[in-house]
Design a protein around this motif. Sequence first.
Motif, mmCIF file in Angstrom:
data_model
loop_
_atom_site.group_PDB
_atom_site.id
_atom_site.type_symbol
_atom_site.label_atom_id
_atom_site.label_comp_id
_atom_site.label_asym_id
_atom_site.label_seq_id
_atom_site.Cartn_x
_atom_site.Cartn_y
_atom_site.Cartn_z
ATOM 1 N N LEU A 236 0.814 -1.219 0.000
ATOM 2 C CA LEU A 236 0.000 0.000 0.000
ATOM 3 C C LEU A 236 0.843 1.262 0.000
ATOM 4 C CD1 LEU A 236 -2.700 1.475 0.220
ATOM 5 C CD2 LEU A 236 -2.631 1.081 2.701
ATOM 6 N N ALA A 237 1.855 1.323 0.862
ATOM 7 C CA ALA A 237 2.640 2.548 0.966
ATOM 8 C C ALA A 237 3.347 2.897 -0.352
ATOM 9 C CB ALA A 237 3.635 2.438 2.116
ATOM 10 N N PRO A 238 4.080 1.969 -0.991
ATOM 11 C CA PRO A 238 4.698 2.304 -2.280
ATOM 12 C C PRO A 238 3.680 2.657 -3.372
ATOM 13 C CG PRO A 238 5.721 0.347 -1.351
ATOM 14 C CD PRO A 238 4.507 0.636 -0.520
ATOM 15 N N VAL B 238 5.823 9.340 3.927
ATOM 16 C CA VAL B 238 6.894 9.149 4.892
ATOM 17 C C VAL B 238 6.474 7.997 5.795
ATOM 18 C CG1 VAL B 238 8.205 10.174 6.801
ATOM 19 C CG2 VAL B 238 7.568 11.589 4.829
ATOM 20 N N ALA B 239 7.449 7.241 6.287
ATOM 21 C CA ALA B 239 7.162 6.172 7.238
ATOM 22 C C ALA B 239 8.036 6.346 8.469
ATOM 23 C CB ALA B 239 7.391 4.801 6.611
ATOM 24 N N ASN C 46 13.555 1.116 -0.415
ATOM 25 C CA ASN C 46 12.296 1.802 -0.144
ATOM 26 C C ASN C 46 12.238 3.120 -0.900
ATOM 27 O OD1 ASN C 46 9.911 1.358 1.755
ATOM 28 N ND2 ASN C 46 10.342 3.527 2.057
ATOM 29 N N PRO C 47 11.115 3.429 -1.571
ATOM 30 C CA PRO C 47 11.067 4.586 -2.467
ATOM 31 C C PRO C 47 10.784 5.928 -1.792
ATOM 32 C CG PRO C 47 9.012 3.372 -2.608
ATOM 33 C CD PRO C 47 9.904 2.589 -1.694
ATOM 34 N N PHE C 48 10.755 5.983 -0.467
ATOM 35 C CA PHE C 48 10.506 7.238 0.243
ATOM 36 C C PHE C 48 11.155 7.161 1.623
ATOM 37 C CE2 PHE C 48 6.775 4.455 0.516
ATOM 38 C CZ PHE C 48 6.737 4.195 1.875
ATOM 39 N N PRO C 49 11.268 8.279 2.328
ATOM 40 C CA PRO C 49 11.978 8.277 3.608
ATOM 41 C C PRO C 49 11.296 7.408 4.665
ATOM 42 C CG PRO C 49 11.677 10.522 2.790
ATOM 43 C CD PRO C 49 10.846 9.642 1.922
ATOM 44 N N VAL C 50 12.107 6.678 5.420
ATOM 45 C CA VAL C 50 11.646 5.926 6.588
ATOM 46 C C VAL C 50 12.496 6.385 7.769
ATOM 47 C CG1 VAL C 50 11.282 3.673 7.644
ATOM 48 C CG2 VAL C 50 11.002 3.941 5.174
ATOM 49 N N LEU C 51 11.858 7.058 8.716
ATOM 50 C CA LEU C 51 12.567 7.592 9.867
ATOM 51 C C LEU C 51 12.554 6.559 10.992
ATOM 52 C CD1 LEU C 51 11.020 11.184 9.907
ATOM 53 C CD2 LEU C 51 12.979 10.331 8.612
ATOM 54 N N ARG C 52 13.715 6.318 11.570
ATOM 55 C CA ARG C 52 13.813 5.340 12.650
ATOM 56 C C ARG C 52 13.692 6.026 14.004
ATOM 57 N NH1 ARG C 52 18.342 0.830 12.210
ATOM 58 N NH2 ARG C 52 16.957 -0.032 13.825
ATOM 59 N N SER C 53 12.841 5.494 14.835
ATOM 60 C CA SER C 53 12.691 5.975 16.202
ATOM 61 C C SER C 53 13.468 5.051 17.131
ATOM 62 C CB SER C 53 11.218 5.996 16.610
ATOM 63 O OG SER C 53 10.472 6.824 15.752
ATOM 64 N N GLY C 54 14.069 5.620 18.132
ATOM 65 C CA GLY C 54 14.795 4.818 19.102
ATOM 66 C C GLY C 54 14.783 5.496 20.451
ATOM 67 N N SER C 55 15.042 4.727 21.488
ATOM 68 C CA SER C 55 15.012 5.278 22.840
ATOM 69 C C SER C 55 16.162 4.720 23.651
ATOM 70 C CB SER C 55 13.688 4.940 23.533
ATOM 71 O OG SER C 55 13.695 5.383 24.871
#
Length: 415
Positions: free
Chosen positions: A17-19, A29-30, A40-49
Amino acid sequence: MRLLFVHQNYPAQFKHLAPEMKRRGAEVVAMSMSAPPADNPFPVLRSGSTYGTSAKHPWARDFETKVIRAEATLRTAAKLRDGGFSPDVIVAHPGWGDSLFLKQVWPEARLGVYCEYFYRSTGGDLDFDQEFGPRTDPLDAVCKFRLRNLPQRLNLEYANAGISPTEFQAGTYPDRYRRMIDVIFDGIDTDHVAPDPSVRLKVGGVEVAHGQEVITFVARNLEPYRGYHIFVRALPELLRRRPNARVLIVGGEGVSYGAAPLQGKGSWKQIFWSEVADRVDRSRVHFLGNLDYSMFLSVMRTSALHVYLTYPFVLSWSLMEAMSMGVPILASDTAPLREVVTPGENGLLFPFFDPEALVDGACALLDDPHTRARMGANARALVHERYDLHQVCLPRQIHWIEKLRAADPVIPDMD
């Protein structure tokens, strides 16, 4: 349209779905806790803690982990907002807590949630298999399950709509939420996931090909939730009655669902295999571990019969892929399966806790190649008609997104 996809293990259910939304011109954006695919054809931001779970109360640990994830995703979202990105629609899997506070960042965004499964104290996975019942007071287990649902409840309060892959999974949600959930399967690319009688491969030094008596069993991890214990306990009699059969078992030794074995007991795979190992011809049972997708498809294309079991829980993609490749199905008679397997038409159902019935069903089908061919063709036809990615599921998913975009946002109470 601006779209934000949020999943702790992106792309997962959003891999098509996203692509596709990006291809149609949306700004996409993801956000994820995991590394994105390289292509991946668009930005994927990684979250971390940097936080670790500190809760002393055992009931609070799981929820604290989800709050930690939610806060990490919140910080990533705030940076994205400050950089000028404001999504029209957020599509999120709420189960791990990541999306818990996103409406505090973008209150005007429409929120759609992926409704995979809502835990219940009765009639679901918790009380299904008494062999692996709660290790603590059953009342404690029920309370922990209620806490496990909290992130979903809090997301659904501010959501415009939900999406669930099967009627069974949607039906696990309370009525107040079920009314807002559309049932749309993730989709199977039936052009690609198709039979190929020419496939040949080597397992354990032996060549395996379509047309042989190959029995397959697949799970992400070999564990009770997917009936691995029932299948393995059936193997001695199954192999005795089918002297030419070869069994291919795909899956890892970790735990995807439910509890891990007690410390020091080994993996579920090892525990149940040790029960039967001295009563089977080991040369005919092949544990293949986790496979890349192309090898998984090759294995399934050699299958004469696919055995699939599950608790009343999430339905596996591997089942639908096996059906799409024209493999007849022998499955547990549990609620998720009744939605896709019609006995005598595209497979057979047997009582989950009855290894003898599994063996009888397998032998009946393996003795009747004409029935297996008919059932396999019907299985593929069903997937093509109801679950095809390009003709059925993606168009419906895109329509669901468009409805979300046109809806009024549910503004969260900031008090």
